[in-house]
Scaffold this active site. Structure first.
Site, PDB file in Angstrom:
ATOM      1  N   GLU A 141       0.829  -1.204   0.000  1.00 37.06           N
ATOM      2  CA  GLU A 141       0.000   0.000   0.000  1.00 37.06           C
ATOM      3  C   GLU A 141       0.867   1.258   0.000  1.00 37.06           C
ATOM      4  OE1 GLU A 141      -3.283   0.257  -0.462  1.00 37.06           O
ATOM      5  OE2 GLU A 141      -3.161  -1.907  -0.746  1.00 37.06           O
ATOM      6  N   SER A 165      19.555  -8.744  -8.275  1.00 37.63           N
ATOM      7  CA  SER A 165      18.491  -8.817  -9.283  1.00 37.63           C
ATOM      8  C   SER A 165      18.644  -9.844 -10.396  1.00 37.63           C
ATOM      9  CB  SER A 165      18.288  -7.446  -9.918  1.00 37.63           C
ATOM     10  OG  SER A 165      18.004  -6.490  -8.930  1.00 37.63           O
ATOM     11  N   HIS A 191       3.537  -9.959  -9.635  1.00 33.87           N
ATOM     12  CA  HIS A 191       4.976 -10.206  -9.601  1.00 33.87           C
ATOM     13  C   HIS A 191       5.666  -9.153  -8.743  1.00 33.87           C
ATOM     14  CE1 HIS A 191       9.104 -10.754 -10.746  1.00 33.87           C
ATOM     15  NE2 HIS A 191       9.149  -9.514 -11.161  1.00 33.87           N
ATOM     16  N   SER A 192       5.279  -7.903  -8.937  1.00 32.79           N
ATOM     17  CA  SER A 192       5.824  -6.790  -8.146  1.00 32.79           C
ATOM     18  C   SER A 192       4.855  -5.644  -8.304  1.00 32.79           C
ATOM     19  CB  SER A 192       7.202  -6.380  -8.685  1.00 32.79           C
ATOM     20  OG  SER A 192       7.047  -5.731  -9.937  1.00 32.79           O
TER      21      SER A 192
END
Lengths: 367, 471
Positions: free
Chosen positions: B148, B234, B363-364
């Site tokens: 959020e 990453s 996913h993100s």
């Protein structure tokens, strides 16, 4: 003839050594060496450096294809398997990405791997691990993850090995912050810089040259001592001169020295700087030399665009502009993938004559 | 053909027993004599001749007896090739691309949180179970609030682990604190379990001066060497061969610990997956590979990712012991990871665990998964196959958890996280000196010069920099 003789260098490595030794003797006598009667090949220098570092620190271990049983693709790791056993001299399966990743992981966990690439051309398959993991981890983890790893192997052109085995990767690796990039020339360079690389807590890319492996150089007693180490980031002035500065690294140092001999015959004193360290680049030494001679010729074997020479020229123009009496000159390999045919290969690489011509141009002695 | 074969086999068998030549064909040091060729074998008489002549060369190896008797049922002869002995068959049979039955999934709790009768599992004490549940609930609250916060623009990016709480917490609970974890990016629960505080998570997401990562990385790229949790990196799957390297290092130092690394279903397509598993097996490194098969790699469904029966079947291809586990069953995950860890350390070998689950979240925060999958599919997994609810039912049924405890943990977690976010948001970003540190072990001269130059510039031209800019 040059081409035919060149080819035999791949098999025996004897050609370059024997022909250059003739010219080398004159250089040896010109320089003063403390007890300079001892000679050592670059191959033996590298081997002894790894041996001594492995002996001194049990965390150091060697990894690569053919490094153990085969004694090394170029015999650099000869005898190490016998001495230290298979746990510390590890023959890897064929996967550069794999064993580089493993080396990085082992370094994360505190070991000190010396990873051999059969040639840096093959390091392309592992470059993500070298750059995104090894080079950047210390920074990205805010100092929590150190990577005391050394990557070594032959770099640049050999003789008659074609495009995929001849590229010089100095510029590629030297552009990355987080890596240190070294390029030895002589046996003393090889010993001192490799020891420094293995001891260094940061990831180091150590660019050797296949054609130099068999070459013998005089070596001092000091350099033979097991605690010998050269500082990273310091260039060496191989030959002093006052008329033009020639900077270069690796095999081209030999060419530059030969060019300097030829120039001396014509009354031009060339100062030859052996960079030794590509990153960090010894800008201070280079600029001090240019401020003395007012002219710069930089030489490298690799591709011209975005090369090491380009960086040196930029540095000199930025910092010593008002000292320059002539435009800076770059000599690099041809802007083509390396051809195989011997005559084409010769044309694609800098030769002594190219260096002489460029130096004379800088001195306004020719067009 | 078949009849003849069985007859000759019987002859071999009986001869062997009569002449007590147990190892005659399966000798270890068989080098001087070549293996039987097909043409030789097709002649019954040659068989007998060869037996009698080889009798003299037989060096019966007692250990081989089992092998012989076993292989007698299928392949009476064996061929010598690099890599060892292999039985042969004259029936041209291709190994099918998949077996008719998929590898079953190990589970202990049913969907109602009840232990399935006759389950094999490692018992979990009340204290451990409650701690696990609290962490699963905290992880849920943390994911929700940070997500959020990103939506409100307070942080730039976030990745949730919604739906994978059991994998996160149960695996962490099964490991020892000395085990070195190389995560992918959907395992913050492991770090949470090990003691990384909510404030530290918030600091990392805001990249403030208290961030242990000194503001160097995007949100969710946490790392802490105090907790043996390597900083998230990453590029996908690079942690797999690195884990083999860490395992090798632990092996060489004879530590009572293993490397544990996580990967998603999509990550197994990377070349590094092959290299990492192959190497770990060859090096006999103590590594536990945990694959979170959650069905989706951003928008790529597993049907487009591989054609094998998931990832568990790949283990055997590398000579790695593997298991498929219900990733939404905390008890099963706990038992599997605990056993795998023991195997890895005691036997010095890698182990592969495929944890089946579902990625409930996007996913993100840069992804909207409703664009490529049905909203009711997501709802189903969120509501009916929720791992946290399932474990809660079990813990409650044991009398170890109540409604009161539930509201307490959730409101506490919520309060703490909100406070952490508010604080983290207010704190300053890292000072300028942190731009140049940690590139190398010791700051090199050129960076010292650049830092000095930048400091001077900020002092000279303060109007170009935000007020209160920290040097």
């Amino acid at each position: 003839m040059w081409g035919i003789l060149r080819r035999s260098a791949v098999d025996g490595g004897g050609f370059s050594a024997s022909s250059l030794r003739r010219t080398r003797f004159s250089l040896v006598s010109a320089r003063s060496y403390a007890a300079g009667s001892k000679e050592m090949t670059v191959r033996d220098a590298l081997n002894s450096a790894i041996d001594e570092e492995m002996s001194a620190d049990p965390k150091v271990f060697v990894m690569g294809e053919e490094v153990g049983q085969y004694q090394g693709a170029y015999k650099i790791t000869k005898g190490l398997l016998e001495k230290y056993g298979p746990e510390r001299v590890y023959d890897t399966p064929i996967t550069e990405a794999g064993f580089t990743g493993i080396g990085v992981g082992a370094a994360y966990a505190g070991l000190k791997p010396v990873v051999e690439f059969m040639t840096f051309n093959f390091s392309m398959q592992a470059i993500d691990h070298i750059i995104n993991s090894a080079a950047k981890s210390n920074y990205m983890s805010a100092g929590q993850i150190n990577v005391p790893i050394a990557f070594r192997g032959p770099n640049g052109a050999a003789a008659g090995v074609g495009a995929q085995h001849s590229q010089c990767y100095a510029a590629w690796y030297a552009s990355v912050p987080g890596l240190k990039v070294l390029a030895p020339y002589s046996a003393e360079d090889a010993r001192g810089l490799l020891k420094a690389a293995i001891r260094d807590p940061d990831p180091v890319v150590f660019l050797e040259n296949e054609l130099l492996y068999g070459e013998s150089f005089p070596i001092s007693e000091e350099a033979l001592d097991s605690s010998f180490c050269l500082p990273i980031g310091k260039a060496k002035i191989e030959r002093e001169g006052k008329d033009v500065t020639i900077t270069t690294f690796s095999k081209m140092v030999g060419f530059a020295l030969k060019a300097a001999e030829k120039l001396a015959e014509e009354g031009i004193g060339a100062e030859v700087i052996n960079l030794r360290s590509i990153r960090p680049l010894d800008r201070a030494t280079i600029n001090a030399s240019v401020r003395k001679t007012s002219r710069l010729v930089t030489v490298e074997e690799g591709f011209p665009q975005h090369g090491v020479c380009a960086e040196i020229c930029a540095s000199v123009v930025e910092e010593s502009f008002s000292y320059l009496d002539a435009p800076v000159a770059r000599i690099a390999g041809a802007d083509v993938p390396m051809p195989y045919a011997a005559n084409l290969e010769r044309l694609a690489l800098p030769q002594v004559e190219d260096i002489v011509r460029a130096a004379k141009r800088a001195c306004y002695r020719s067009k | 053909m078949a009849i003849w074969f069985s007859r000759s086999r019987n002859i071999v068998f009986s001869l062997r027993h009569n002449l007590n030549l147990s190892g005659i064909l399966i000798k270890r040091d068989y080098s001087p004599r070549p293996a039987f060729t097909n043409s030789q074998l097709s002649s019954k008489s040659v068989c007998l001749d060869s037996f009698t002549s080889l009798r003299h060369e037989s060096t019966a190896v007692e250990k081989q007896l089992d092998l012989v008797q076993q292989s007698d049922e299928e392949d009476p002869q064996e061929l010598n090739f690099p890599g060892g002995k292999v039985g042969y068959t004259s029936e041209m049979k291709f190994i099918p691309e998949s077996s008719s039955l998929r590898v079953p999934c190990y589970r202990v709790l049913d969907e109602d949180g009840r232990i399935i009768s006759n389950s094999d599992y490692i018992p979990v004490s009340e204290k451990l179970a409650v701690r696990m549940y609290e962490h699963m609930a905290t992880l849920q609250v943390m994911d929700h609030i940070f997500y959020e916060a990103q939506r409100q623009g307070r942080i730039s990016f976030f990745i949730t682990a919604v739906g994978e709480e059991a994998i996160n917490i149960a695996s962490a609970a099964a490991l020892s604190p000395d085990d070195v974890v190389l995560p992918q990016y959907r395992e913050p629960g492991v770090l949470l379990w090990r003691g990384f505080t909510l404030q530290e998570f918030a600091n990392q997401c805001f990249g403030n001066k208290a961030d242990r990562g000194k503001g160097r990385q995007m949100p969710v790229h946490y790392g802490s060497n105090r907790h043996n949790f390597f900083t998230v990196s990453s590029p996908i799957a690079t942690q797999l061969p690195q884990a083999a390297g860490v395992g090798y290092s632990l092996k060489m130092e004879k530590k009572n610990a293993c490397a544990v690394t996580f990967i998603g279903d999509g990550g197994t397509s990377e070349g590094d997956f092959h290299a990492g598993l192959n190497f770990a097996a060859v090096m006999e490194a103590p590594v536990v590979f945990i694959c979170r098969n959650n069905g989706w790699a951003i928008s790529t469904h597993i049907s487009e990712q591989f054609r094998s029966d998931g990832i568990v079947v790949k283990g055997q291809a590398y000579g790695i012991r593997s298991i498929r586990v219900d990733g939404n069953d905390a008890l099963a995950v706990y038992s599997a990871v605990r056993s795998a860890r023991e195997m890895a350390v005691k036997e010095q070998r890698p182990v592969l665990i495929e944890a089946m689950t579902y990625r409930v979240g996007h996913h993100s925060t840069s992804d909207d998964s409703t664009k490529y999958r049905a909203a009711d599919e997501i709802q189903y997994w969120k509501m009916s196959r929720n791992p946290v609810n399932r474990f809660r039912k079990w813990v409650e049924d044991n009398g170890w958890w109540s409604e009161e405890d539930e509201s307490k943990i959730r409101s506490n977690a919520r309060k703490q996280i909100l406070q952490a976010i508010q604080a983290a948001e207010k704190w300053d970003k890292p000072p300028l000196t942190e731009l140049f540190s940690d590139v190398y072990d010791v700051k090199p001269k050129n960076l010292e010069e650049q830092e000095l130059g930048l400091k001077e510039l900020v002092e000279k031209q303060p109007q170009d920099y935000p007020p209160g800019f920290q040097i």
